[in-house]
Design a protein around this motif. Structure first.
Motif, mmCIF file in Angstrom:
data_model
loop_
_atom_site.group_PDB
_atom_site.id
_atom_site.type_symbol
_atom_site.label_atom_id
_atom_site.label_comp_id
_atom_site.label_asym_id
_atom_site.label_seq_id
_atom_site.Cartn_x
_atom_site.Cartn_y
_atom_site.Cartn_z
ATOM 1 N N CYS A 183 0.863 -1.181 0.000
ATOM 2 C CA CYS A 183 0.000 0.000 0.000
ATOM 3 C C CYS A 183 0.896 1.226 0.000
ATOM 4 O O CYS A 183 1.694 1.410 0.925
ATOM 5 C CB CYS A 183 -0.928 0.002 1.213
ATOM 6 N N LEU A 200 -3.229 5.692 -1.418
ATOM 7 C CA LEU A 200 -3.914 6.318 -0.295
ATOM 8 C C LEU A 200 -3.344 7.721 -0.080
ATOM 9 O O LEU A 200 -2.138 7.878 0.093
ATOM 10 C CB LEU A 200 -3.722 5.473 0.971
ATOM 11 N N LEU A 202 -3.296 10.753 2.434
ATOM 12 C CA LEU A 202 -3.587 11.049 3.832
ATOM 13 C C LEU A 202 -3.965 12.519 3.986
ATOM 14 O O LEU A 202 -3.531 13.379 3.212
ATOM 15 C CB LEU A 202 -2.371 10.716 4.689
ATOM 16 N N GLU A 212 -1.282 9.418 11.144
ATOM 17 C CA GLU A 212 -2.612 9.026 10.668
ATOM 18 C C GLU A 212 -2.571 7.622 10.060
ATOM 19 O O GLU A 212 -3.437 6.784 10.325
ATOM 20 C CB GLU A 212 -3.083 10.041 9.624
ATOM 21 N N LEU A 213 -1.558 7.364 9.238
ATOM 22 C CA LEU A 213 -1.421 6.042 8.626
ATOM 23 C C LEU A 213 -1.176 4.976 9.689
ATOM 24 O O LEU A 213 -1.753 3.879 9.624
ATOM 25 C CB LEU A 213 -0.282 6.052 7.606
ATOM 26 N N GLU A 215 -2.130 4.944 12.814
ATOM 27 C CA GLU A 215 -3.371 4.657 13.550
ATOM 28 C C GLU A 215 -4.351 3.876 12.701
ATOM 29 O O GLU A 215 -5.065 2.993 13.200
ATOM 30 C CB GLU A 215 -4.004 5.980 14.020
ATOM 31 N N ARG A 216 -4.395 4.162 11.401
ATOM 32 C CA ARG A 216 -5.302 3.416 10.527
ATOM 33 C C ARG A 216 -4.861 1.959 10.386
ATOM 34 O O ARG A 216 -5.694 1.054 10.321
ATOM 35 C CB ARG A 216 -5.382 4.079 9.156
ATOM 36 N N LEU A 217 -3.560 1.719 10.339
ATOM 37 C CA LEU A 217 -3.082 0.342 10.260
ATOM 38 C C LEU A 217 -3.463 -0.436 11.517
ATOM 39 O O LEU A 217 -3.840 -1.609 11.445
ATOM 40 C CB LEU A 217 -1.567 0.316 10.056
ATOM 41 N N ALA A 219 -6.049 0.181 13.459
ATOM 42 C CA ALA A 219 -7.501 0.036 13.536
ATOM 43 C C ALA A 219 -8.066 -0.800 12.392
ATOM 44 O O ALA A 219 -9.010 -1.587 12.578
ATOM 45 C CB ALA A 219 -8.157 1.417 13.535
ATOM 46 N N GLU A 220 -7.507 -0.656 11.164
ATOM 47 C CA GLU A 220 -8.120 -1.264 9.988
ATOM 48 C C GLU A 220 -7.301 -2.385 9.362
ATOM 49 O O GLU A 220 -7.855 -3.223 8.651
ATOM 50 C CB GLU A 220 -8.354 -0.188 8.920
ATOM 51 N N ASP A 221 -6.008 -2.374 9.579
ATOM 52 C CA ASP A 221 -5.088 -3.320 8.959
ATOM 53 C C ASP A 221 -5.330 -3.389 7.454
ATOM 54 O O ASP A 221 -5.173 -2.395 6.771
ATOM 55 C CB ASP A 221 -5.200 -4.700 9.614
ATOM 56 N N VAL A 224 -7.004 -0.772 4.729
ATOM 57 C CA VAL A 224 -6.393 0.329 3.973
ATOM 58 C C VAL A 224 -5.811 -0.164 2.653
ATOM 59 O O VAL A 224 -5.300 0.639 1.866
ATOM 60 C CB VAL A 224 -5.276 1.019 4.794
#
Length: 568
Positions: A183, A200, A202, A212-213, A215-217, A219-221, A224
């Motif tokens: 990604c 992606l 940001l 931000e990336l 935290e998204r990893l 939370a979402e793995d 993304v």
């Protein structure tokens, strides 16, 4: 977890004017605490970086000089990944008034507007060098050395795959880094060309975007992840492509014998190899002994050494076929259980192999196996089961299937049976697949069953190669050498026995069956090897061949296809 590492550029991405905000460092620390790795990929020289950035030990590896140098912050070990800059080239630059010049272990760097002088110096020196621009900076490096090559070196050290890495950057020299990752993300202050090619974008700039990336990893793995992380499975009747990624869950490929399920599995392996997804095949019947893009352990006669198989699995560049046909059924299950357990452990640590393909899954993961407890497959996805008898697979395994692919003319009936075995109502309004189509169903999605057109594999799939070579096709399907007057009745229950008997019979008996086309008919209808049948038919049709030569050619055709020693 699917994304096991984050790779970030330094200047303009992680750092703003050479400073990394405390909030950004805290977000990276949380990401690392989640079990992921951190890789810093920068164009800076290492001593300069370490002078201004004291938190280097937060990272598992640092790639410096735009891919020319690899550094382990824990051991402080440096590895040069490119040849050093030629001294006469540097001297030539200075003669032309280029400056300031920074000479690193592998890179030579200066600033615009000296690009024309740099090009002249490269041409005059007769060197093969590349020039990389980075927001006004000019970096001169050997060809093939960039942030992508440096990232791959770091990943080899960490036993990770690029598919399992998210990367983030901001400038021209980050194109290769983002393209080499699973990604590719950009911070808000990134140059327009990089933003246009990113997966992606940001909302935060500089370190805020990196945080931000991170935290998204957490939370979402894989949420993304872009579509390009999957392999193209086929195309629906609406023209939409359907993709399959390891994180899509476990897959079942079903269909009757001869339906094309093994051909589909072979085609999928080709696409995995094309996109550098690593795979492992557990092969109970020798069907994959000549699969391209893979190495093999185990033969028709010798079982695979478990230690060698596990060692190869840990290699980050190997696709593996574990041929277990030499083992008895109980031993096959024991070895398969060992391989499955090792794959699960390796995946948790490295994400590899991305796909695990288990052929004859009803044998490896049977619904009833009193001689041995059932092997387990991980819930993380990426396991592909292939079976002609899906209802005979252990119920718990079937319940965890996320994608069902069914081939053959009776695909609708087969899929309905699978649904019932999974404890689900069969989907309503099942379509009838056409030629080169399969049924595609995601049981938990609630969506319709689709018909997908799937491309044929480039390589030839050898159906049940080992079984037909040394197994037993049964008395009713054996080849019987009887001769013109039916004076004998010698059966051959597999191909190797066929060759043995063929070498012993008299010429009249051999010629009788040859001229009648019996050999090609048996190869076509029982062995189901059309290529072998066609080659045998050519030999049968050549009336000028003496018996000794026609025997030799038939024997060579069989041996060439069925893993016997080569013969001139």
């Amino acid at each position: 977890m699917y994304f096991l590492a984050l790779a970030t550029d330094f200047d303009g991405t992680l750092a703003h004017d050479g400073v990394v905000a405390a909030e950004t460092l805290a977000a990276l620390a949380r990401l690392k605490a989640s079990g992921r790795r951190l890789i810093l990929v920068t164009g800076r020289e290492l001593p300069e970086l370490l002078q201004i950035f004291s938190e280097d030990r937060l990272f598992d590896r640092i790639v410096a000089e735009n891919g020319a140098l690899l550094f382990d912050p824990d051991t402080r070990h440096e590895t040069l990944l490119s040849p050093p800059p030629p001294a006469d080239f540097v001297a030539r630059l200075r003669e032309k008034g280029v400056g300031p010049i920074a000479v690193g272990r592998g890179v030579v760097a200066t600033w615009e507007p000296h690009q024309n002088a740099v090009l002249e110096a490269v041409r005059e020196a007769g060197l093969e060098l590349q020039i990389v621009f980075n927001k006004g900076a000019i970096m001169i490096l050997p060809p093939g050395v960039n942030k992508a090559s440096g990232l791959h070196a770091a990943l080899r050290d960490l036993e990770l795959s690029a598919h399992n890495v998210a990367a983030v950057g901001d400038a021209e020299n980050d194109h290769a880094l983002l393209a080499a990752s699973g990604c590719g993300a950009v911070v808000a202050n990134a140059v327009a060309a990089l933003r246009a090619s990113a997966d992606l974008c940001l909302s935060g700039d500089h370190g805020a975007g990196v945080a931000e990336l991170a935290e998204r990893l957490i939370a979402e793995d894989f949420g993304v992840a872009p579509r390009r992380n999957g392999i193209r499975l086929g195309t629906g009747r609406d023209g939409e492509a359907v993709f399959l990624a390891p994180y899509d869950g476990n897959v079942l490929i079903a269909g009757a014998s001869g339906s094309g399920k093994s051909t589909l599995a072979t085609a999928l392996s080709e696409r995995m190899a094309e996109q550098r997804f690593e795979f492992c095949v557990v092969d109970p019947e020798g069907d994959y002994v000549d699969l391209e893009h893979a190495v093999f352990v185990g033969t028709l006669a010798c079982p695979p050494p478990a230690g060698e198989a596990l060692k190869l699995l840990r290699d980050d560049s190997v696709n593996l076929v574990v041929n277990i046909q030499a083992l008895h059924r109980h031993e096959r299950r024991l070895l398969a259980a060992t391989v499955l357990a090792q794959v699960a452990r390796l995946r948790r640590r490295t994400g590899r192999p991305h796909f695990l393909l288990i052929d004859e899954a009803h044998e490896i993961l049977p619904a009833a196996a009193p001689d041995h407890p059932p092997a387990a497959i991980g819930a993380e996805g990426g396991t592909v089961l292939v079976s002609a008898y899906p209802q005979a697979i252990e119920a718990g395994v079937l319940a965890g299937i996320a994608v069902v692919l069914v081939a053959g003319t009776d695909a609708a009936e087969t899929l309905a049976g699978i649904a019932r075995a999974m404890g689900r109502e069969p989907p309503a309004g099942l379509p009838v697949p056409g030629v080169d189509e399969i049924l595609y169903w995601k049981p938990a999605s609630g969506g319709p069953v689709l018909c997908l057109t799937v491309p044929k594999p480039l390589q030839i799939h050898r159906r049940h190669r080992g079984k037909y070579a040394v197994g037993d096709v049964g008395a009713a399907r054996s080849f019987y050498f009887r001769g013109p007057r039916k004076a004998m009745n010698r059966p051959a229950h597999n191909l190797y026995r066929f060759l043995d008997v063929a070498a012993e019979i008299d010429d009249a008996t051999w010629e009788h069956h040859l001229r009648a086309g019996d050999y090609s008919a048996w190869f076509r209808h029982v062995i189901r090897d059309e290529d072998l049948a066609v080659e045998a038919a050519r030999i049968e049709g050549d009336a000028a061949l003496p018996p000794q030569e026609s025997r030799r050619r038939i024997r060579k055709a069989v041996w060439r296809r069925y893993a016997a020693p080569a013969e001139d």
